[in-house]
Design a protein around this motif. Structure first.
Motif, PDB file in Angstrom:
ATOM      1  N   ALA A  10       0.879  -1.265   0.046  1.00  0.00           N
ATOM      2  CA  ALA A  10      -0.058  -0.044   0.085  1.00  0.00           C
ATOM      3  C   ALA A  10       0.797   1.165  -0.024  1.00  0.00           C
ATOM      4  N   ARG A  11       1.965   1.091   0.567  1.00  0.00           N
ATOM      5  CA  ARG A  11       2.932   2.224   0.483  1.00  0.00           C
ATOM      6  C   ARG A  11       3.197   2.590  -1.074  1.00  0.00           C
ATOM      7  N   ASP A 210       1.788   5.264  13.976  1.00  0.00           N
ATOM      8  CA  ASP A 210       1.115   4.403  13.650  1.00  0.00           C
ATOM      9  C   ASP A 210       0.945   3.230  14.776  1.00  0.00           C
ATOM     10  N   HIS A 211       0.239   2.185  14.346  1.00  0.00           N
ATOM     11  CA  HIS A 211      -0.146   1.321  15.484  1.00  0.00           C
ATOM     12  C   HIS A 211       0.312  -0.062  15.129  1.00  0.00           C
ATOM     13  N   ALA A 228      -2.533   4.275  10.536  1.00  0.00           N
ATOM     14  CA  ALA A 228      -1.653   5.418  11.154  1.00  0.00           C
ATOM     15  C   ALA A 228      -2.540   6.910  11.080  1.00  0.00           C
ATOM     16  N   TYR A 229      -2.079   7.954  11.498  1.00  0.00           N
ATOM     17  CA  TYR A 229      -2.704   9.184  11.280  1.00  0.00           C
ATOM     18  C   TYR A 229      -1.574  10.195  11.677  1.00  0.00           C
ATOM     19  N   PHE A 286      10.073   5.486   3.252  1.00  0.00           N
ATOM     20  CA  PHE A 286       8.849   5.741   3.720  1.00  0.00           C
ATOM     21  C   PHE A 286       8.197   4.662   4.799  1.00  0.00           C
ATOM     22  N   GLY A 287       7.417   4.980   5.740  1.00  0.00           N
ATOM     23  CA  GLY A 287       6.728   3.948   6.608  1.00  0.00           C
ATOM     24  C   GLY A 287       5.541   3.249   5.969  1.00  0.00           C
ATOM     25  N   ASP A 288       5.243   2.203   6.277  1.00  0.00           N
ATOM     26  CA  ASP A 288       4.072   1.714   5.676  1.00  0.00           C
ATOM     27  C   ASP A 288       3.255   1.289   6.965  1.00  0.00           C
ATOM     28  N   PRO A 289       2.236   1.861   7.419  1.00  0.00           N
ATOM     29  CA  PRO A 289       1.299   2.667   6.551  1.00  0.00           C
ATOM     30  C   PRO A 289       1.271   4.205   6.627  1.00  0.00           C
TER      31      PRO A 289
END
Ligand code: AMP
Ligand code: GLY
Length: 423
Positions: A10-11, A210-211, A228-229, A286-289
């Motif tokens: 998804a990233r 993120d969680h 994530a938010y 970059f992180g995912d999500p």
């Protein structure tokens, strides 16, 4: 420009989404991509560990720029390989990629430059590690020294759990020949902070949270990330100043001085307590999500950002963001991060009307006989932005109800900590 995105999560779908909006794009390719990405890019299967094969592909398709999503090709030296062959590629070289690829490299660098992080010791055999554990207080953190897709970390509440974790690593549970790093446990709240560097200078992107745990209220095993938010409320202006001065700048200077300037996205995983941050880990991508919320929040052209980094002129880039809160909720196959069934059908995606404020990023989907099938652990990332985090999340959870997929699992509490403090 002809652009190739490497990765299929998804990233990478979010990166393709941003690249697709650029006026500089001629044609977009992805390796391997996924069903969602195939709506924006021409997807091909090429072994991403086989750089020669990737090179032939890049020549055949006249690729002008390669964007690498995951860490493994970066740690394996993909940037060195393509740079020496005069094809533009975004990210750090193999030496600088050790910031993520080797916990001990990162920890030694922190020690040398007094960068705030947890105390640590490294062990090459289990006897020494166990002897050390006998003298420590708990909780304590046990890590495999290498890439373990976020799964090589155990927070041990007692000696017994810690020694099992040490044995697991030396028994190659997370890969062969890994050393063990034992760290002091840090208390606080976590946040992810992203910067983009051209090797010398950097610009701050945004922060996110993120969680990582599979279960609600942050319980159960670690995953790649369940939601994530952004922005992260705990990452205040005061914290940002401290992090830039005490963590980011000394790191970039150290890499520059070592002759391997860090170019690309540096993602600092932070632990923040009483408005003081310590470094938990570095990622070199970059992180995912987190990337999903970053790409929806970015107003400027992603290709410009990347080209300014590659060309060494990041200070000239004017990065513009939507002034909105953004969140993403990950839909996973039931059972993830353990065993799960593959090739289960997902229906109802066409009922979600996507827009600039609502996107469904695909992580592990394929099309077969006109059906969309889930073929991995993390499968979809429903992402929305709005005036408040509460309304973004409410949109996401309403849209999820339109998806008809029996094997679906997701957390209902993404953003819960931030919502508690929202008015
Ligand atoms: P890492 O792979 O190093 O990012 O670790 C994965 C997760 O483990 C982090 O996101 C934290 O939640 C947790 N963690 C890692 N190191 C520590 C530490 N020293 N203290 C507390 N939590 C940690
Ligand atoms: N969201 C955690 C990671 O990308 O490593």
């Amino acid at each position: 420009m002809n652009i190739l995105v490497i990765g299929g999560g998804a990233r990478e779908h979010a990166i393709c989404y941003a690249v697709h909006q650029s006026s500089k794009l001629s044609k977009l390719y992805a390796i391997p991509g996924n069903y969602g990405i195939s709506q924006l890019a021409e997807c091909h299967i090429v072994d991403t560990n086989d750089f020669d094969e990737l090179f032939s592909f890049a020549i055949k398709k006249a690729i002008d720029l390669i964007i690498v999503g995951p860490e493994v090709p970066l740690v394996n030296g993909i940037v060195d390989f393509f740079t020496s062959r005069k094809i533009k590629i975004f990210g750090p070289d193999q030496f600088a990629a050790q910031l993520e690829g080797s916990k001990s490299f990162m920890k030694d660098l922190c020690n040398e430059h007094r960068i705030p992080t947890a105390q640590y010791e490294k062990f090459q055999n289990s006897d020494d590690a166990i002897k050390y554990l006998e003298t420590q207080s708990y909780p304590i953190v046990i890590k495999a020294d290498g890439l373990a897709a976020g799964k090589g970390v155990t927070i041990a509440e007692d000696f017994k759990t810690a020694s099992i974790a040490v044995q697991d690593i030396f028994n190659a549970k997370f890969g062969a020949n890994m050393d063990v790093v034992i760290e002091e446990f840090m208390y606080g709240e976590e946040a992810s902070y992203f910067i983009c560097s051209d090797g010398k200078n950097f610009i701050s992107l945004i922060s996110a949270q993120d969680h990582k745990r599979i279960g609600e209220n942050d319980t159960g095993p670690n995953t790649g990330g369940m939601g994530a938010y952004s922005p992260a409320p705990v990452f205040t202006e005061k914290v940002k100043k401290q992090v830039d001065a005490e963590i980011i700048k000394p790191t970039l200077k150290a890499m520059f001085d070592k002759g391997h300037p860090f170019k690309g996205i540096l993602y600092a995983g932070l632990m923040i307590e009483n408005e003081k941050a310590k470094l938990v880990e570095y990622n070199i991508r970059f992180g995912d999500p987190e990337c999903q919320v970053l790409m929806m929040s970015l107003k400027s052209d992603l290709i410009d950002l990347i080209m300014y980094s590659i060309n060494g002129s990041i200070n000239d880039y004017d990065c513009d963001w939507y002034d909105e809160d953004c969140a993403t909720v990950v839909l996973a196959s039931k059972g993830y991060p353990g065993e799960f069934i593959k090739d289960t059908e997902i229906k109802g995606l066409e009922k979600i009307k996507t827009s600039q404020s609502l996107q469904v990023f695909h992580a592990a989907t394929v099309e077969s006989d006109e059906k969309i099938l889930a073929n991995g652990g993390r499968v979809l990332s429903i992402t929305a932005k709005d005036k408040s985090l509460r309304s973004a999340l409410s949109t996401i959870y309403n849209e999820i109800k339109k998806i008809d997929w029996n094997e679906c699992y997701y957390r209902n509490d993404i953003g819960h900590k931030a919502l508690k403090n929202e008015h």
